[in-house]
Motif scaffolding. Sequence first.
Motif, PDB file in Angstrom:
ATOM      1  N   ASP A   1      37.331  36.387  25.673  1.00  0.00           N
ATOM      2  CA  ASP A   1      37.581  35.069  26.258  1.00  0.00           C
ATOM      3  C   ASP A   1      39.009  34.894  26.744  1.00  0.00           C
ATOM      4  O   ASP A   1      39.333  33.869  27.353  1.00  0.00           O
ATOM      5  N   ARG A   2      39.870  35.897  26.492  1.00  0.00           N
ATOM      6  CA  ARG A   2      41.275  35.788  26.874  1.00  0.00           C
ATOM      7  C   ARG A   2      41.685  36.754  27.974  1.00  0.00           C
ATOM      8  O   ARG A   2      42.778  36.621  28.526  1.00  0.00           O
ATOM      9  N   VAL A   3      40.836  37.727  28.309  1.00  0.00           N
ATOM     10  CA  VAL A   3      41.300  38.754  29.251  1.00  0.00           C
ATOM     11  C   VAL A   3      41.561  38.190  30.646  1.00  0.00           C
ATOM     12  O   VAL A   3      42.270  38.808  31.443  1.00  0.00           O
ATOM     13  N   GLY A   4      41.033  37.021  30.945  1.00  0.00           N
ATOM     14  CA  GLY A   4      41.357  36.381  32.209  1.00  0.00           C
ATOM     15  C   GLY A   4      42.823  36.039  32.342  1.00  0.00           C
ATOM     16  O   GLY A   4      43.327  35.807  33.447  1.00  0.00           O
ATOM     17  N   GLU A   5      43.536  36.038  31.207  1.00  0.00           N
ATOM     18  CA  GLU A   5      44.975  35.789  31.218  1.00  0.00           C
ATOM     19  C   GLU A   5      45.758  37.007  31.693  1.00  0.00           C
ATOM     20  O   GLU A   5      46.943  36.884  32.037  1.00  0.00           O
ATOM     21  N   ILE A   6      45.122  38.171  31.685  1.00  0.00           N
ATOM     22  CA  ILE A   6      45.813  39.411  32.042  1.00  0.00           C
ATOM     23  C   ILE A   6      45.808  39.547  33.563  1.00  0.00           C
ATOM     24  O   ILE A   6      44.801  39.920  34.170  1.00  0.00           O
ATOM     25  N   ARG A   7      46.920  39.241  34.178  1.00  0.00           N
ATOM     26  CA  ARG A   7      47.020  39.218  35.634  1.00  0.00           C
ATOM     27  C   ARG A   7      47.472  40.545  36.229  1.00  0.00           C
ATOM     28  O   ARG A   7      47.432  40.724  37.445  1.00  0.00           O
TER      29      ARG A   7
ATOM     30  N   TYR B   1      38.232  40.203  34.169  1.00  0.00           N
ATOM     31  CA  TYR B   1      39.593  40.547  34.578  1.00  0.00           C
ATOM     32  C   TYR B   1      39.850  40.070  36.002  1.00  0.00           C
ATOM     33  O   TYR B   1      39.050  40.327  36.903  1.00  0.00           O
ATOM     34  N   PRO B   2      40.977  39.408  36.261  1.00  0.00           N
ATOM     35  CA  PRO B   2      41.279  38.928  37.614  1.00  0.00           C
ATOM     36  C   PRO B   2      41.526  40.049  38.619  1.00  0.00           C
ATOM     37  O   PRO B   2      41.261  39.882  39.812  1.00  0.00           O
ATOM     38  N   ASP B   3      42.037  41.203  38.146  1.00  0.00           N
ATOM     39  CA  ASP B   3      42.428  42.276  39.062  1.00  0.00           C
ATOM     40  C   ASP B   3      42.068  43.611  38.440  1.00  0.00           C
ATOM     41  O   ASP B   3      42.915  44.305  37.885  1.00  0.00           O
ATOM     42  N   ALA B   4      40.768  43.958  38.505  1.00  0.00           N
ATOM     43  CA  ALA B   4      40.292  45.161  37.828  1.00  0.00           C
ATOM     44  C   ALA B   4      39.679  46.149  38.810  1.00  0.00           C
ATOM     45  O   ALA B   4      38.975  45.766  39.751  1.00  0.00           O
ATOM     46  N   LEU B   5      39.970  47.422  38.579  1.00  0.00           N
ATOM     47  CA  LEU B   5      39.381  48.530  39.313  1.00  0.00           C
ATOM     48  C   LEU B   5      38.568  49.345  38.319  1.00  0.00           C
ATOM     49  O   LEU B   5      39.080  49.707  37.248  1.00  0.00           O
ATOM     50  N   VAL B   6      37.317  49.648  38.642  1.00  0.00           N
ATOM     51  CA  VAL B   6      36.425  50.355  37.721  1.00  0.00           C
ATOM     52  C   VAL B   6      36.115  51.747  38.255  1.00  0.00           C
ATOM     53  O   VAL B   6      35.818  51.919  39.443  1.00  0.00           O
ATOM     54  N   ARG B   7      36.171  52.730  37.360  1.00  0.00           N
ATOM     55  CA  ARG B   7      35.775  54.098  37.673  1.00  0.00           C
ATOM     56  C   ARG B   7      34.787  54.566  36.599  1.00  0.00           C
ATOM     57  O   ARG B   7      35.094  54.515  35.413  1.00  0.00           O
ATOM     58  N   ILE B   8      33.622  55.012  37.023  1.00  0.00           N
ATOM     59  CA  ILE B   8      32.609  55.532  36.107  1.00  0.00           C
ATOM     60  C   ILE B   8      32.569  57.053  36.250  1.00  0.00           C
ATOM     61  O   ILE B   8      32.463  57.577  37.364  1.00  0.00           O
ATOM     62  N   VAL B   9      32.658  57.746  35.112  1.00  0.00           N
ATOM     63  CA  VAL B   9      32.731  59.207  35.108  1.00  0.00           C
ATOM     64  C   VAL B   9      31.519  59.764  34.352  1.00  0.00           C
ATOM     65  O   VAL B   9      31.025  59.144  33.402  1.00  0.00           O
ATOM     66  N   ASP B  10      31.049  60.920  34.767  1.00  0.00           N
ATOM     67  CA  ASP B  10      29.897  61.572  34.134  1.00  0.00           C
ATOM     68  C   ASP B  10      30.346  62.197  32.813  1.00  0.00           C
ATOM     69  O   ASP B  10      30.598  63.402  32.720  1.00  0.00           O
ATOM     70  N   ALA B  11      30.471  61.360  31.792  1.00  0.00           N
ATOM     71  CA  ALA B  11      30.949  61.799  30.486  1.00  0.00           C
ATOM     72  C   ALA B  11      30.459  60.812  29.441  1.00  0.00           C
ATOM     73  O   ALA B  11      29.861  59.786  29.757  1.00  0.00           O
TER      74      ALA B  11
END
Length: 258
Positions: free
Chosen positions: A192-198, A224-234
């Motif tokens: 509920d707090r990660v939206g604070e992480i700019r 997250y306001p500014d998140a980049l996601v990477r999914i890896v075969d692991a």
Amino acid sequence: MPQLALDGAALTYDDEGPRDGDGVPLVFIHGWTANRHRWDHQMAHFAPKRRVIRLDLRGHGESDGSARTIEELAADVIVLLDQLKVERFIPVGHSMGGMIAQTLALGHPERVERLVLVNSISRMTYSRGRGLLMAASTLAPFKLFVAANIQRAFSPGYPREEIRECIRASSATPREVVMTCYAAMRTFDVLDRVGEIRTPTLLVHGYHDIQLPVAQMLRMAKAYPDALVRIVDAGHELPVEKPAELTAALESFVTDRA
């Protein structure tokens, strides 16, 4: 092998790379029952061109002492960085280390330039049945408990001997440390707090992770306001299974000037 003496503990750490290198220091934080050598590939890659720091958390690897909360472990990281005169940094945390990294970003936003979470989440969520199974697992013999958790951390088909080596290393972690950190992870909740992480945030996750499922990470990513996601075969042990892919994702993210 430098060490930092703390109240009730001695932290072993590595501090490598040029002080005037490219960008702020990277600070690598390992996960539950692991140690700083989870980051060998990343250290070898980044140290020639920028400052990189990694540590064994209390009671893990070559550090002693114990901690009962994620907040206590995060406080140790800050004490170490203060000692090394590091003001701004990029925490890179795997699993429990990612929980520590999020705690750092929330508690010291002025010091965290970017944030990297590897196979980590902001809240551990279970069905009722899964929660009961997890609680019951703590009653198993200690070595069986550790072995079962580490075995599940790898994707199907990963070499058995390498898994056994990780189990042996994890089983060397003192029982008190293993169980108190396990409890700390199960109660960790900052969703509920990660939206604070700019700050810009990279989330790298193993597709086959059944310890902290990718669906839970994606739920977190949306907050997250500014998140980049990477999914890896692991699986969950991405730094062990696919170290080069993880390093490439980190390199791209930390050198992106946008």
